[in-house]
Design a protein around this motif. Structure first.
Motif, PDB file in Angstrom:
ATOM      1  N   UNK A  94       0.885 -13.981  -0.222  1.00 46.34           N
ATOM      2  CA  UNK A  94       0.427 -15.130  -1.021  1.00 46.34           C
ATOM      3  C   UNK A  94      -0.591 -15.989  -0.263  1.00 46.34           C
ATOM      4  N   UNK A  95      -0.395 -16.134   1.074  1.00 46.83           N
ATOM      5  CA  UNK A  95      -1.329 -16.955   1.862  1.00 46.83           C
ATOM      6  C   UNK A  95      -2.771 -16.466   1.721  1.00 46.83           C
ATOM      7  N   UNK A  96      -2.939 -15.148   1.520  1.00 48.61           N
ATOM      8  CA  UNK A  96      -4.292 -14.586   1.447  1.00 48.61           C
ATOM      9  C   UNK A  96      -4.853 -14.691   0.031  1.00 48.61           C
ATOM     10  N   UNK A  97      -4.016 -15.125  -0.914  1.00 46.67           N
ATOM     11  CA  UNK A  97      -4.430 -15.121  -2.315  1.00 46.67           C
ATOM     12  C   UNK A  97      -4.073 -13.809  -2.995  1.00 46.67           C
ATOM     13  N   UNK A  98      -3.514 -12.886  -2.212  1.00 48.38           N
ATOM     14  CA  UNK A  98      -3.079 -11.606  -2.769  1.00 48.38           C
ATOM     15  C   UNK A  98      -1.798 -11.759  -3.580  1.00 48.38           C
ATOM     16  N   UNK A  99      -1.440 -10.679  -4.278  1.00 48.80           N
ATOM     17  CA  UNK A  99      -0.251 -10.698  -5.133  1.00 48.80           C
ATOM     18  C   UNK A  99       0.779  -9.701  -4.586  1.00 48.80           C
ATOM     19  N   UNK A 100       1.942 -10.211  -4.158  1.00 44.73           N
ATOM     20  CA  UNK A 100       2.981  -9.269  -3.724  1.00 44.73           C
ATOM     21  C   UNK A 100       3.581  -8.574  -4.947  1.00 44.73           C
ATOM     22  N   UNK A 101       3.602  -7.261  -4.921  1.00 45.37           N
ATOM     23  CA  UNK A 101       4.222  -6.504  -6.005  1.00 45.37           C
ATOM     24  C   UNK A 101       5.581  -6.060  -5.477  1.00 45.37           C
ATOM     25  N   UNK A 102       6.636  -6.632  -6.057  1.00 46.48           N
ATOM     26  CA  UNK A 102       7.967  -6.454  -5.484  1.00 46.48           C
ATOM     27  C   UNK A 102       8.591  -5.143  -5.959  1.00 46.48           C
ATOM     28  N   UNK A 103       9.133  -4.419  -5.000  1.00 47.79           N
ATOM     29  CA  UNK A 103       9.592  -3.052  -5.229  1.00 47.79           C
ATOM     30  C   UNK A 103      11.099  -2.993  -4.982  1.00 47.79           C
ATOM     31  N   UNK A 104      11.769  -2.133  -5.752  1.00 45.41           N
ATOM     32  CA  UNK A 104      13.221  -1.957  -5.633  1.00 45.41           C
ATOM     33  C   UNK A 104      13.559  -1.145  -4.379  1.00 45.41           C
ATOM     34  N   UNK A 105      14.858  -1.079  -4.055  1.00 43.08           N
ATOM     35  CA  UNK A 105      15.300  -0.248  -2.931  1.00 43.08           C
ATOM     36  C   UNK A 105      15.693   1.144  -3.428  1.00 43.08           C
ATOM     37  N   UNK A 106      15.795   2.063  -2.468  1.00 38.97           N
ATOM     38  CA  UNK A 106      16.119   3.450  -2.772  1.00 38.97           C
ATOM     39  C   UNK A 106      17.494   3.595  -3.419  1.00 38.97           C
ATOM     40  N   UNK A 107      18.518   3.070  -2.746  1.00 35.42           N
ATOM     41  CA  UNK A 107      19.890   3.192  -3.239  1.00 35.42           C
ATOM     42  C   UNK A 107      20.761   2.200  -2.480  1.00 35.42           C
ATOM     43  N   UNK A 108      22.019   2.059  -2.919  1.00 36.47           N
ATOM     44  CA  UNK A 108      22.938   1.157  -2.207  1.00 36.47           C
ATOM     45  C   UNK A 108      23.203   1.690  -0.804  1.00 36.47           C
TER      46      UNK A 108
END
Ligand SMILES: *Cc1c(COP(=O)(O)O)cnc(C)c1O
Length: 374
Positions: A94-108
């Motif tokens: 976010x500091x760079x003005x970019x957009x973090x695209x949030x990703x899920x985890x593989x498994x529990x």
């Protein structure tokens, strides 16, 4: 509240006369920022990670921000990051003005960022992926390297949990480490960056210090009388006091990581043999710096109650992590999102104490008290 007979902290920095002597000697030297001790710490840290150079910074967060900036991440560029991480990983984007695209985890069982979910989220605006070595278990960076190469992305490692791991920093274009007080080694606040491309590395070095072309040390040594400012830089430097402490801590890191692993092994033995309601993610064979001892509780457990009861027995615990995509700032910025495996993991996880000042009796005590509550 009655005082419990034993108190086991979640983490505890090991600070001895060695650190006090090193910091004292930095102060007595009269040269307290960006001098020989920073250079020495950078050199020794680089060598420990099979790299020829490293750059000391004010924190891991500053390191991530510098890396993204030096590689030119800017407004509306998309960067893939796991939601199961400390918020700093996403904030740096976010500091760079970019957009973090949030990703899920593989498994529990494997709470690393999921490669398939990441792949699905790649668009024409995606520029980079930041993997996080959750708890000290290093991601399969060869696999991520291939994904990054196939799609022309940068691969960045958030190795805040994994200093001293031989794979940390190996396959990523750049890697950031943290020396915050609760990490595997500490300088109180501080971080380190490894960048492989020499041009980007020099750019990052300038950005660390206001975008200036020459260093204070060069000026004092009479090598430079003026300087240019080539980019909008920051003050993200490390000082000599922290660096002197870092040199001492780094020498103990291998021994500490070995000991952390033995604590984790003991946790695993005691939990696996005695409970089918509680699980420790990953497996004995997965290499780790054992920064965390995460434990997954059974599905309908009352986690808050369990943490409270443990605390009453002197056992400190924590949650790693509340998912980034659920924080109100990120809901506000990115909208509502669902990452089901992250949400389930995050709602059932507690982190148990693990640090070099503990012993095997502490582990037995923690597990015994936890098993009573299942
Ligand atoms: C601690 C941590 C950071 C931030 O480190 P600082 O040195 O405190 O800035 C970043 N990412 C992860 C995964 C962390 O655990």
């Amino acid at each position: 509240m009655k005082r419990p007979e034993r108190e086991v902290f979640l983490s505890d920095p090991v600070l001895t006369e060695d650190e006090i002597e090193a910091v004292g000697s930095a102060i007595r030297s009269g040269w307290i920022t960006m001098g020989d001790r920073v250079a020495q710490f950078e050199g020794e840290f680089a060598r420990e990670h099979n790299s020829d150079q490293a750059i000391a910074v004010a924190s891991c967060t500053a390191g991530l921000h510098l890396i993204l900036t030096a590689f030119g991440i800017t407004n509306n560029d998309e960067v893939l990051v796991p939601s199961l991480t400390f918020v700093a990983t996403a904030n740096a984007v976010r500091y760079t003005g970019g957009v973090p695209i949030l990703v899920d985890i593989e498994s529990l069982k494997r709470p690393h960022m999921d490669l398939l979910d990441a792949q699905r989220k790649i668009t024409s605006r995606t520029k980079a992926v930041v993997v996080v070595h959750y708890g000290g278990w290093v991601c399969d960076t060869e696999k991520w390297r291939k994904l990054a190469d196939d799609h022309g992305l940068l691969l960045i490692e958030d190795a805040a949990h994994a200093p001293g791991h031989e794979l940390s920093g190996k396959h990523g274009d750049a890697t950031a480490f943290s020396f915050y007080g609760n990490k595997n080694m500490t300088t109180a606040e501080g971080g380190m960056v490894i960048v492989h491309d020499p041009d980007v590395r020099e750019c990052l070095r300038r950005l660390r210090s206001h975008g200036m072309t020459s260093l204070t040390l060069d000026r004092r040594a009479g090598h430079a009388y003026s300087y240019d400012v080539t980019d909008l830089g920051f003050n993200y430097r490390m000082d000599e006091l922290r660096a002197s402490m870092g040199v001492v801590q780094l020498r103990k890191l291998r021994k500490w990581n070995d000991f952390r692993r033995s604590l984790l092994r003991r946790y695993r033995e005691l939990v696996v043999d005695h409970s089918d309601k509680i699980a420790i993610p990953f497996s004995e064979d997965d290499e780790t710096t054992a920064h965390l001892c995460p434990v997954l509780l059974w599905p309908d457990s009352d986690r808050e109650k369990i943490m409270q009861l443990l605390r009453r027995r002197g056992i400190h615990s924590s949650i790693h992590y509340p998912p980034v995509h659920k924080f109100s700032y990120y809901v506000k910025t990115l909208g509502n999102q669902s990452l089901p495996i992250t949400e389930e993991f995050s709602s059932r996880e507690i982190s148990l104490p693990i640090h070099p000042a503990m012993d095997m009796d502490d582990v037995a005590y923690v597990v015994e008290e936890l098993l009573k509550l299942q």
